[in-house]
Structure formats: C-alpha cells, structure tokens
Design an enzyme around this catalytic site. Structure first.
Site, mmCIF file in Angstrom:
data_model
loop_
_atom_site.group_PDB
_atom_site.id
_atom_site.type_symbol
_atom_site.label_atom_id
_atom_site.label_comp_id
_atom_site.label_asym_id
_atom_site.label_seq_id
_atom_site.Cartn_x
_atom_site.Cartn_y
_atom_site.Cartn_z
ATOM 1 N N GLU A 49 0.813 -1.227 0.000
ATOM 2 C CA GLU A 49 0.000 0.000 0.000
ATOM 3 C C GLU A 49 0.845 1.275 0.000
ATOM 4 O OE1 GLU A 49 -0.627 -2.608 1.931
ATOM 5 O OE2 GLU A 49 -2.760 -3.133 1.751
ATOM 6 N N MET A 475 24.833 8.648 1.537
ATOM 7 C CA MET A 475 24.689 9.942 2.207
ATOM 8 C C MET A 475 25.023 9.831 3.689
ATOM 9 S SD MET A 475 24.276 13.040 1.715
ATOM 10 C CE MET A 475 23.336 13.660 0.326
#
Ligand code: TPP
Lengths: 566, 163
Positions: A49, A475
């Site tokens: 979902e 990162m």
C-alpha cells in the site's frame, strides 16, 4: 438508487479520475466489486500500500490532476502512512480512500480496525469518516476540492463497509461551499505595488522560486517575470524546472547542496523575491547567520502560515502564485525601470562566483555517479521525467540533470523518503504513458520498495532504473566521513542481491555497468533497443564519491565546503 | 505574553482533536482550553489561553485558520474583553471553620451550592486570578477538591465574533 460502493466509483468518474492505485481487502470488497463492473476508472494493483500512495502522489506531481489511492482498513491504512506524510510534506493534492470496519464495530477493536482519522490526522490536509451513505458523494466532492485548492495536500476519506453496502440516490454536487474553507486567491494589490517598487530599487536582487511555482502551474509566468527583470533565479530542490536550468539567468539550486553562485547570491542579495518557497532549514542553513545580512524580502505564497515562519518578511503577499505574478507583470508598464547599472555589476559578481565551477568533480578509474547523470541527460535530450529516491544519488540527479520544464523532477523533498523512486516512476508512467521516465536511485533506497518490479511487469511500465550502486548508504557514509571521524556505523550494505538476476526474475531487462566507457552505450541501448521494457541498470560507481558543495547542518549558507577544499 | 484566543469551529466529531493535535505537534503551550456549542448548534466556540512571543502567536493564529474545520479566529487579548472562569471547590466545613468558610465565600461573592454536615461546595466565578486568590486565602488543609472550567472570554462592546 445505487450502493455506497457504486457511489464511490461514480464520484471518481465525475472527477475524471482515469486511474487509481490500490490494494484490496475485506472492508473495501464492495468497492472493488463496483470497480469490476466498469472500465472508466482503471485500477493499478500494487504490491504494498505504501507504493500505491507514492504512485498516486507521483501521478499528481507529473500531471495537474489529483492522485487517488484505495486501500483496505487496518494494516492497509497503516501501510499508507509514509506515503501520505510524504505527499503532505510536499503539498501534493491527493485523495486516499480507505475502507473501515462497519460503523457498528467502530471502537470495538474489531478485526482490521484502526483509528484511521486519528492516525492520519497529523499528516493530512484534512480527513473524513463517512458515517452515512447520504453524505458520501458530497464528502468525496469536498475531499477533491480541499486536496486541490489553496495550499494543496492529501485528504483521506474513511468509508465503513456498511456504508458501501447501503443504497442511496446518487447526485454529485457541482460545486461545494464551505464556510470554514475559503483559500485566498488574489494577492493584496497594495502589497504587490510595494513589491514592484522594491524590485525597481533593487541593486542585488534574486528570485528564489520553490515548489509552489510548480504546484500552481506558474512556471511560464515566473519565466516571463524573470526575463523582464533580468534578475538571477535560484530554485529550491522542489522548484527545479520552474525556471529553465539551462538559461543564463539560472544560477541553479540553492541550499545544503546548492551551487556556490546560488548560495552566495542568495546570501548577499539586497532584495529577495521568494515565490512559492518556504525558507526551510535545508535551504537557508542557519537562520541566524542568514538574518545577519540586511535585505528586503518579498514573499509570495498561498499559505499565510509559511510567511514569516522562519525569517521575517518585509512584503508578505498571500495569494495564488500565478495570479500574483500576473498582477506584478501588469504593474510593470512603460514607466517601470530596474537599476540596470547596479544589476549589471551584480551580474558581474555572480559570473565571478559562477567561475568557480563548483560542480566540477574528481576523475576516477571507476564510474563517477555525476557522470552517469550527465550522460543520462544527454541520452534523453534533457527531456525525461526523472524520479529519485533519497541520498547522494538524489542530490547528483538534482545537480547534474538540468530541468528546463516543470513537473519533470519528481522526488521527496520535504520528508526525504527513501523508497519513493520506483513507485514514483509508476505514477509518472501512468500519467504520461509516452514519456521517457528514469528513476535515479541507490542500492539502499531501491530495496525499500523493490517488490514493485512485479507491478511494473503486470502493467508493462517501461521504467529505466538507474541504480547508482556504491554498496553504501552513501549519504550516511558521507556524513560519517565528514563529521564522525570516519566511523562508518551501519552504513555499509552487504549481501546485496544480484540486481541483474533480480530484474530478470521479474521478467525485466537487467544490466550491470562497471566501466566508465560503457555508461553511454548502455544508456543508449536502454532507451532505444529496450525502449518498451523496464531496464534495471546497475551502475557500479566509485564508492568514495561525495556530494559538493555542502553546507553542513547548522552552518551559514556561505560557509560551503567545496570539492576542491578537500 | 498571555493571550486568549477565541475560535469558532464546525461542531463536528474530531474538530477538538485537530486543535489539540495542532498545539501538541507544534509545541505551543495550552494553559486552558474550553469548548461548547454556540446558539447555532452547528458551531462550537473554543477559548484557548496560551503564552508565547508575538511571532509564536502569529503562527498559532495562522495555523488555526489553516484547519479546515475552523471558521474564525480572534486574539481577544488584543483589545478590551471580559474573561470569566467558574470554579467549584469542596471544602471541609466543621466547627469554627464552617462559619469562616461561609464568610470567605461571601467576601469573594461565591455561593454555597451544596451543604452536608461536614462539607460545603462553593461556586465561584471571575477571573483566574480571583480563583487563585480564593484558594490562597483559605486554609489549604481544608480543601478537599477543586474543579475549574478554564477561561472563557468575549470581546467588549462592538467586537463581535460571529459567522
Ligand atoms: C525511509 C528512510 N530511512 C532512512 C533515511 C535516512 N537516509 C537518508 S539518505 C540514506 C542513505 C541512502 O542510501 P542509498 O539509497 O544507497 O543512496 P546513496 O546515498 O548511496 O546514493 C539514509 C539511510 C531516509 N531518508 N529515509
């Protein structure tokens, strides 16, 4: 009389929704049955979902329409939260229809019950629980209206199962009046006059344009205004494409990984025209440092609460961006004159800053991620829709793909949600089936919604996945290298799958690219020979590449670390 | 600075939690909050007492206005207004204290609304400060229970908050 479930579908048809992203379950079975009996609204069955909501979000970002997702109660709803919060952070218009347990069971800890209105409240623009089928059509009308007007945002409509079974006359309201919701459109004329006056007096001006320009479809007007003024334009991460990046007046993105010239110009400007932007922490760095420099700020935004929230504004203009820009342009008649001499000197200064060529990067035996993005730009003629995930690859994409058009750069700016890239690609392709669409991602992010490769196969979505594989949560590694004395705590990803085989097992094309000279041919092949296929391109890149320039957290905008400083 | 904010909002389920959620999510302080329907049953009126700098107050009013259920917001403390609070206080009232409690209630223009052999319930209305001074004026050992409504307020004269 028709059933509540049929009303839901009829409402979607009335709203000209051509596609919804969803996943069925007990409480939405009536709705899925109604969906089955028609073919106007297409349904894309995702594999999780979260991806349905991300896809609906990207459908909206890459078109001008409201995205729609449909999920079941309980876990169906809780799986959507990241998607809803992501859309909320970037003000994306979206309607999420959620099933709920029957009204009589609400509050009984029923099977697959959760307090949907409660759990989504902090991350929606508004939400509704529909307790009576008579209110269903008008509530859905309100939901679309609220999602798309004012400062846009996601709206949740929670529909209990019994409501979808009840019968009712269907009438879709043509318009909706809400005494408590009347977003302003027109800006205050007096304020706009003041702004125009300030623009005439400006000696070191800058236009700072954000996502609001894109959301309100004001890119063309902004470009007209900027050209007329001959002022430099900088874009936020969300604003990329609202002014053509290849134009001389563009100084590029500003902020934490902005260009040297953009950050210097923003900091030293004497007049800032902020349009649909919100001075957030990744943009202006330390607000105290930013505030040290005297300047006048004009701020145009549809949301009054964005104005004077983080920095004091001199000329606030609340209104819809295109309407306000129109008014400004009207006021710039024959007598309107900017200070050409001062602005000329300012441009000289900016060219000097630009001369630093801050996006130059180190050469390597290995593939540099920046190079991949540059080649992608060339191969796609600069005209692709680019979705991204979150991390170094996202910043490389933002820095090296020059967006000349709005709605082409699709990323999670506000929430910074890893895992959006692939479902975003699906949403973009559903809204723009003929377009070239690439997802620039990392091996960390892509694995957060990798299951959607299956959805892409089912619907034949020819996404090009550019996996900048550094074997690291890059990162995170960059911050640990720079600020934690290279203690690489949990930023190394081992046990990576063989992405080529993985892609192939889903029925897609997989490619592994390890040498710089193979980058361009591989990209060309993907966009020509495999034009109609999903291609997963696993680029093994130099794992030590870092993103520069960089303004460290808490530092001032001009305190940039440049690649050459290291 | 202390501010009294009046909010007219749709009288709908969940409207109160939207306001309360806003204050907690953004870290605004709530000293008291009262809410009840108005003469128009579709509307509720809320009074919030809060503290903060001018910038914070500006954000509070803007954020409140942004809530879809909110119809109108005013900062009552910006101009002349009246504020009232109701307190019910149950005190021990035996022996010589019984006389004394009645006297104190009279001084503060309170009313005794419930009487037993050993207790009184005193009703008091006024500003919050008046309640505080009543509590300070009586022997703390005799207070059995207090309940206060929190402040509600209204603008004076022609200042009217209506749809
Ligand atoms: C859902 C989520 N969890 C954690 C983070 C924190 N985070 C930001 S960037 C990053 C690393 C991303 O790694 P990868 O996708 O491989 O991209 P790279 O930086 O290597 O290009 C992490 C963990 C996030 N943004 N989103």
């Amino acid at each position: 009389m028709i059933s509540g479930a049929e009303i839901v579908i009829r409402c979607l048809q009335e709203e000209k929704v051509d596609c919804v992203f969803g996943y069925p379950g007990g409480s939405v079975l009536h709705i899925y049955d109604a969906l089955f009996k028609q073919d106007q609204v297409k349904h894309i069955l995702v594999r999780h979902e979260q991806a349905a909501v991300h896809a609906a979000d990207a459908y909206s970002r890459s078109s001008q329409k409201v995205g729609v997702a449909l999920v079941t109660s309980g876990p169906g709803v809780t799986n959507t939260i990241t998607g809803i919060a992501t859309a909320y952070s970037d003000s994306i218009p979206m309607v999420v229809i959620t099933g709920q347990v029957p009204t009589a069971y609400i509050g009984q800890d029923a099977f697959q019950e959760c307090d949907t209105v409660g759990i989504t409240r902090p991350c929606v623009k508004h939400n509704f629980l529909v307790k009576d089928v008579k209110d269903l059509a008008s509530t859905i009308k309100k939901a679309f209206h609220i999602a798309a007007t004012g400062r846009p945002g996601p709206v949740v409509v929670d529909v209990p199962k019994d409501v979808t079974a009840q019968m009712c006359e269907f009438e879709y309201p043509k318009t909706i009046q809400m005494r408590s919701y009347n977003p302003v459109v027109k800006g205050h004329l007096g304020q706009i006059k003041k702004a125009v006056q300030l623009l005439q007096e400006a000696k070191r001006p800058i236009i700072y344009a954000g996502g609001g320009v894109i959301l309100s479809d004001a890119a063309e007007k902004l470009t007209d205004l900027a050209r007329k003024l001959d002022f430099p334009v900088t874009n936020t991460l969300m604003g990329l494409g609202s002014y053509p990046a290849t134009d001389r007046q563009s100084v590029g993105m500003l902020g934490m990984h902005g260009t040297y010239e953009a950050n210097m110009a923003m900091h030293h400007a004497d007049v800032v025209l902020a349009v649909g932007a919100r001075f957030d922490d990744r943009v202006i760095g330390n607000p105290a440092h930013f505030g040290d420099e005297p300047r006048k700020i004009i701020h145009v935004d549809i949301d009054p609460s964005s104005i004077s929230k983080r920095v004091k504004v001199d000329v606030p203009i609340v209104g819809n961006v295109p309407d306000v820009l129109d008014e400004m342009l009207k006021l710039m008649d024959a007598s309107f004159k900017t200070d050409k001499v001062a602005v000329g000197d300012w441009w000289k200064q900016i060219e000097e800053w630009r001369g630093r060529d801050c996006l130059r990067y180190r050469q390597s035996e290995l593939i540099m991620p920046q190079y991949v993005v540059q080649k992608l730009y060339e191969v796609t003629g600069g005209d692709a829709y680019i979705t991204s995930d979150v991390g170094q690859h996202q910043m490389f994409a933002a820095q090296y793909y020059k967006f000349d058009k709005p709605r082409r750069w699709i990323n999670s700016g506000g929430l910074g949600t890893m895992g959006v890239g692939l479902p975003y690609g699906m949403g973009v392709l559903m809204a723009n089936p003929e377009a070239q669409v690439a997802c620039i991602t990392g091996e960390g992010s892509i694995q957060m919604n990798i299951q959607e490769l299956s959805t892409c196969k089912q619907y034949g979505l020819p996404l090009k996945i550019i996996n900048l594989n550094n074997g690291m949560l890059g990162m995170v590694r960059q911050w640990q290298e720079m600020f934690y004395s290279k203690r690489y705590s949990q930023s190394y990803v081992t046990s990576l799958p063989d992405f080529v085989k993985l892609a192939e097992s889903y029925g897609h094309v997989g490619m592994k690219i390890e040498k710089p000279e193979d980058v361009e041919p591989a990209l060309r092949q993907a966009f020509t020979e495999y034009k109609d296929r999903l291609v997963f391109m696993d680029f093994i890149i130099d794992p030590t590449a870092n993103v520069f320039p960089m303004v460290a957290a808490g530092k001032g905008l001009t305190e940039m670390i440049l690649a050459e400083d290291l | 600075m202390r501010h009294i904010i009046s909010v007219l909002l749709e009288n709908e389920a969940g409207a109160l939690s939207r306001v309360a959620g806003l204050f907690s999510a953004r870290g605004y302080n709530i000293e008291s909050l009262t809410v009840a329907p108005t003469e128009d049953a579709s509307l509720s009126r809320m009074t919030i007492v809060t503290r903060g700098s001018d910038e914070i107050l500006e954000q509070i009013t803007k954020q409140l206005n942004k809530l879809v259920d909110v119809v109108k917001v005013v900062d009552l403390s910006e101009a002349a207004h009246s504020e009232r609070e109701l307190m019910l206080i149950k005190v021990r009232a035996t022996g010589k204290d019984r006389e004394e409690m009645k006297r104190m209630a009279d001084i503060f223009r309170g009313r005794v609304i419930d009487v037993t052999e050993s207790t009184y319930v005193i009703e008091l209305t006024g500003t919050g400060a008046k309640m505080d001074s009543f509590i300070a004026a009586i022997d703390a050992g005799l207070i059995l229970e207090t309940v206060r409504t929190g402040v509600c307020g209204i603008g004076r004269g022609d200042r009217i908050l209506k749809v």
